[in-house]
Design an enzyme around this catalytic site. Structure first.
Site, PDB file in Angstrom:
ATOM      1  N   GLY A 146     -28.546  15.638  -6.638  1.00 27.95           N
ATOM      2  CA  GLY A 146     -29.384  14.440  -6.518  1.00 27.95           C
ATOM      3  C   GLY A 146     -30.879  14.674  -6.634  1.00 27.95           C
ATOM      4  N   LEU A 169     -29.792  20.944  -5.190  1.00 26.62           N
ATOM      5  CA  LEU A 169     -30.593  20.225  -4.193  1.00 26.62           C
ATOM      6  C   LEU A 169     -30.047  18.808  -4.027  1.00 26.62           C
ATOM      7  CD1 LEU A 169     -34.189  21.218  -5.481  1.00 26.62           C
ATOM      8  CD2 LEU A 169     -32.635  22.550  -4.057  1.00 26.62           C
ATOM      9  N   ASN A 182     -10.929  14.415  -3.844  1.00 31.65           N
ATOM     10  CA  ASN A 182     -11.860  15.044  -2.904  1.00 31.65           C
ATOM     11  C   ASN A 182     -11.732  14.289  -1.588  1.00 31.65           C
ATOM     12  OD1 ASN A 182     -13.973  16.084  -1.478  1.00 31.65           O
ATOM     13  ND2 ASN A 182     -15.531  15.710  -3.056  1.00 31.65           N
ATOM     14  N   ARG A 209     -35.985  10.327  -1.595  1.00 32.18           N
ATOM     15  CA  ARG A 209     -36.784   9.251  -2.205  1.00 32.18           C
ATOM     16  C   ARG A 209     -37.675   8.599  -1.174  1.00 32.18           C
ATOM     17  NH1 ARG A 209     -31.570   7.012  -5.114  1.00 32.18           N
ATOM     18  NH2 ARG A 209     -30.862   7.768  -3.126  1.00 32.18           N
ATOM     19  N   ARG A 269     -10.295  19.353  -4.226  1.00 27.43           N
ATOM     20  CA  ARG A 269     -11.446  20.120  -3.771  1.00 27.43           C
ATOM     21  C   ARG A 269     -11.189  20.518  -2.320  1.00 27.43           C
ATOM     22  NH1 ARG A 269     -17.531  17.975  -2.603  1.00 27.43           N
ATOM     23  NH2 ARG A 269     -18.446  20.036  -2.393  1.00 27.43           N
ATOM     24  N   GLU A 271     -31.764  16.935  -9.967  1.00 26.07           N
ATOM     25  CA  GLU A 271     -31.631  16.234 -11.253  1.00 26.07           C
ATOM     26  C   GLU A 271     -32.644  15.109 -11.404  1.00 26.07           C
ATOM     27  OE1 GLU A 271     -27.525  14.927 -11.669  1.00 26.07           O
ATOM     28  OE2 GLU A 271     -26.872  16.865 -10.905  1.00 26.07           O
ATOM     29  N   ASN A 272     -33.058  14.540 -10.268  1.00 25.48           N
ATOM     30  CA  ASN A 272     -33.838  13.292 -10.348  1.00 25.48           C
ATOM     31  C   ASN A 272     -35.299  13.368  -9.940  1.00 25.48           C
ATOM     32  OD1 ASN A 272     -31.687  11.393 -11.137  1.00 25.48           O
ATOM     33  ND2 ASN A 272     -30.776  12.048  -9.213  1.00 25.48           N
ATOM     34  N   ASN A 280     -27.987  16.262  -0.661  1.00 25.41           N
ATOM     35  CA  ASN A 280     -28.060  16.154   0.798  1.00 25.41           C
ATOM     36  C   ASN A 280     -27.811  17.517   1.416  1.00 25.41           C
ATOM     37  OD1 ASN A 280     -28.724  13.665   1.970  1.00 25.41           O
ATOM     38  ND2 ASN A 280     -26.865  12.781   1.095  1.00 25.41           N
ATOM     39  N   ASP A 323     -33.299  10.901   3.215  1.00 25.19           N
ATOM     40  CA  ASP A 323     -33.275  10.581   1.789  1.00 25.19           C
ATOM     41  C   ASP A 323     -34.610  10.985   1.154  1.00 25.19           C
ATOM     42  OD1 ASP A 323     -33.564   9.115  -0.693  1.00 25.19           O
ATOM     43  OD2 ASP A 323     -31.826   7.941  -0.062  1.00 25.19           O
ATOM     44  N   GLU A 360     -18.729  18.643 -10.486  1.00 21.10           N
ATOM     45  CA  GLU A 360     -17.719  19.447  -9.794  1.00 21.10           C
ATOM     46  C   GLU A 360     -16.311  19.002 -10.185  1.00 21.10           C
ATOM     47  OE1 GLU A 360     -20.062  18.234  -6.608  1.00 21.10           O
ATOM     48  OE2 GLU A 360     -20.021  20.172  -5.597  1.00 21.10           O
TER      49      GLU A 360
HETATM   50  P1  ADP Z   1     -24.669  14.952  -1.773  1.00 17.04           P
HETATM   51  O1  ADP Z   1     -24.931  16.311  -1.214  1.00 17.04           O
HETATM   52  O2  ADP Z   1     -24.397  13.913  -0.726  1.00 17.04           O
HETATM   53  O3  ADP Z   1     -23.707  14.921  -2.943  1.00 17.04           O
HETATM   54  P2  ADP Z   1     -26.608  14.136  -3.766  1.00 17.04           P
HETATM   55  O4  ADP Z   1     -26.432  15.260  -4.724  1.00 17.04           O
HETATM   56  O5  ADP Z   1     -26.114  12.798  -4.157  1.00 17.04           O
HETATM   57  O6  ADP Z   1     -26.089  14.521  -2.325  1.00 17.04           O
HETATM   58  O7  ADP Z   1     -28.180  14.030  -3.460  1.00 17.04           O
HETATM   59  C1  ADP Z   1     -28.674  13.136  -2.537  1.00 17.04           C
HETATM   60  C2  ADP Z   1     -30.172  13.326  -2.487  1.00 17.04           C
HETATM   61  O8  ADP Z   1     -30.715  13.095  -3.786  1.00 17.04           O
HETATM   62  C3  ADP Z   1     -30.890  12.369  -1.531  1.00 17.04           C
HETATM   63  O9  ADP Z   1     -31.851  13.078  -0.781  1.00 17.04           O
HETATM   64  C4  ADP Z   1     -31.574  11.415  -2.490  1.00 17.04           C
HETATM   65  O10 ADP Z   1     -32.749  10.908  -1.950  1.00 17.04           O
HETATM   66  C5  ADP Z   1     -31.894  12.343  -3.646  1.00 17.04           C
HETATM   67  N1  ADP Z   1     -32.238  11.582  -4.848  1.00 17.04           N
HETATM   68  C6  ADP Z   1     -31.453  10.806  -5.612  1.00 17.04           C
HETATM   69  N2  ADP Z   1     -32.188  10.225  -6.588  1.00 17.04           N
HETATM   70  C7  ADP Z   1     -33.465  10.644  -6.415  1.00 17.04           C
HETATM   71  C8  ADP Z   1     -34.702  10.405  -7.093  1.00 17.04           C
HETATM   72  N3  ADP Z   1     -34.775   9.599  -8.160  1.00 17.04           N
HETATM   73  N4  ADP Z   1     -35.804  11.023  -6.624  1.00 17.04           N
HETATM   74  C9  ADP Z   1     -35.753  11.826  -5.559  1.00 17.04           C
HETATM   75  N5  ADP Z   1     -34.623  12.107  -4.885  1.00 17.04           N
HETATM   76  C10 ADP Z   1     -33.499  11.520  -5.309  1.00 17.04           C
END
Ligand code: ADP
Length: 420
Positions: A329, A207, A6, A283, A89, A332-333, A209, A281, A383
């Site tokens: 991100g 969901l 990628n 979080r 990719r 899932e989290n 970045n 971010d 992916e």
């Molecule tokens: P990208 O599009 O860069 O691949 P990711 O899928 O890694 O992005 O997602 C990044 C986002 O996920 C950021 O906004 C980060 O704050 C959020 N994130 C990661 N872990 C958590 C968590 N435990 N709680 C809330 N948001 C989270």
């Protein structure tokens, strides 16, 4: 061994699979290419290494990756010939590429022709393919497009109400992104529900970045939130999402801003960052919101509102909803964001079990309440695995639509980078 590449504008992510795709033999990321403080993160099984070193360009990045893959310390591969196929990719395949393809000269030319749609990304993808051809002569290269999955979005949904000739001449339409993730996650969701994908109407909420909401009916993308460029739809980390284009004319014509300045604002200073004034971010934004920061509370409100509104719209487009799927991100989290998105969606049959939601990721992926009429799932995206599956299928002469069901392939060691 199957190598997945990628290649971004300033980064190179790689993942090496065993030929049966049962294991990730190594993975890593080289970041800040072209900047003085470049670095590599390299993982083999549970071992990881972070090494800082300047990486002047993509060719140097490939050389660094090879140094680590060939390093006797890790015993990953002994020679470049161990790489039997490479999957890449690519961000934008225009309207030309409706599925993944084996690379030949015509494909490379068509990719160059699509570069105007993704000027930051496609040239890097092309560099990645050319470097792979140079380093692994004889090994086939496959390219997997983020836009390809959305080529099934019907014309009435992908066409903008602009003069038709303009759309035709310049290829102005909704292309969509995160298609590889949506395709993987929708297949996984159907398997987890033990129901045929062809019979399901689902909304995938990718969901991260970047944010994509995708309406998937019968396994085909029928509408998607990102459009021609990468900033429409729901607000993202730094991208605005949908807003009235009249604002751009207003800022340029009445407020004296330069177009480049407005572009920078729309892509890099808006979304969660722009709304919160604090961070892109999630979080940090949710933590500050919990501590009473009003702008962060509002940022989360806006984010959640637009997701919920789009889910409703997509349920209308599909004539109902069987499953809502969260991934990437935030999806899932963040139990909080999932819970807030689902609030008020009871009329669609969406109802989640708060305890299942709180442990999702560690517990079962289905977080629906027993009384729910539609399922809500949390499905980690992968992916790279989807790209690897297409790479194997195409190099074996199979059509990509017949890739083996992903659940039948044992899952990779889940460590940070490898899972993303
Ligand atoms: P990208 O599009 O860069 O691949 P990711 O899928 O890694 O992005 O997602 C990044 C986002 O996920 C950021 O906004 C980060 O704050 C959020 N994130 C990661 N872990 C958590 C968590 N435990 N709680 C809330 N948001 C989270």
């Amino acid at each position: 061994m199957i190598l997945i590449i990628n290649c971004g504008s300033s980064s190179l992510k790689y993942q090496l699979y065993t030929p049966d795709l049962a294991h990730v033999a190594a993975s890593g990321m080289i970041a800040k290419i072209g900047e003085p403080e470049g670095y590599i993160d390299h993982f083999v099984g549970h071992r990881g290494e972070h090494h800082r070193c300047p990486v002047p360009d993509h060719r140097a990045a490939f050389a660094l990756m090879m140094e680590y893959l060939l390093s006797p310390e890790y015993h990953v591969i002994e020679c470049p010939g161990a790489i039997t196929a490479i999957g890449h990719r690519a961000v934008h395949g225009g309207s030309v590429f409706v599925e993944s393809v084996l690379v030949d000269d015509a494909v490379l030319q068509a990719l160059r022709d699509c570069a105007a749609f993704a000027p930051l990304h496609n040239p890097c993808n092309i560099i990645g393919i050319e470097e792979a051809q140079r380093l692994f002569p004889g090994a086939p290269n496959v390219v997997v497009f983020d836009t390809a999955f959305h080529q099934t979005v019907p014309e009435h949904a992908h066409l903008y109400a602009l003069p038709h000739s303009l759309s035709e001449d310049y290829g102005l339409r909704r292309y969509g992104f995160h298609g590889t993730s949506c395709r993987y996650v929708s297949q996984r969701a159907a398997e987890l529900l033990n129901r045929p994908l062809e019979k399901l109407s689902m909304v995938v909420c990718h969901l991260g970045n970047g944010v994509t909401l995708d309406a998937i009916k019968g396994g085909q993308s029928v509408d998607t939130s990102i459009g021609f460029g990468t900033f429409s739809g729901v607000p993202m980390g730094t991208r605005a999402g949908d807003f009235d284009p009249a604002i751009i004319f207003h800022l340029v014509n009445e407020r004296g801003m330069r177009l480049e300045e407005v572009e920078e604002i729309c892509y890099k200073k808006s979304g969660l960052l722009g709304l919160s004034g604090l961070s892109n971010d999630m979080r940090e934004v949710t933590d500050a919101a919990a501590a009473g920061n009003k702008r962060c509370q509002l940022a989360v409100d806006v984010f959640v509102y637009h997701i919920r509104k789009t889910i409703g719209a997509y349920a209308a487009v599909m004539g109902g909803l069987d499953a809502l799927v969260f991934t990437a991100g935030i999806g899932e989290n963040s139990a909080e964001i999932r819970a807030r998105v689902c609030e008020g969606l009871g009329f669609l049959g969406i109802e989640i079990d708060p305890r299942a939601n709180a442990v999702a990721g560690k517990g079962p992926p289905n977080i629906s309440a027993v009384t729910a009429r539609a399922a809500t799932l949390v499905v980690p995206t992968d992916e790279e695995r989807m790209i690897a599956l297409d790479t194997v299928a195409l190099t074996e002469g199979l059509p990509v639509r017949q890739v083996p069901p992903v659940a039948k392939v044992c899952h990779a060691e889940a460590h940070g980078l490898a899972a993303r």
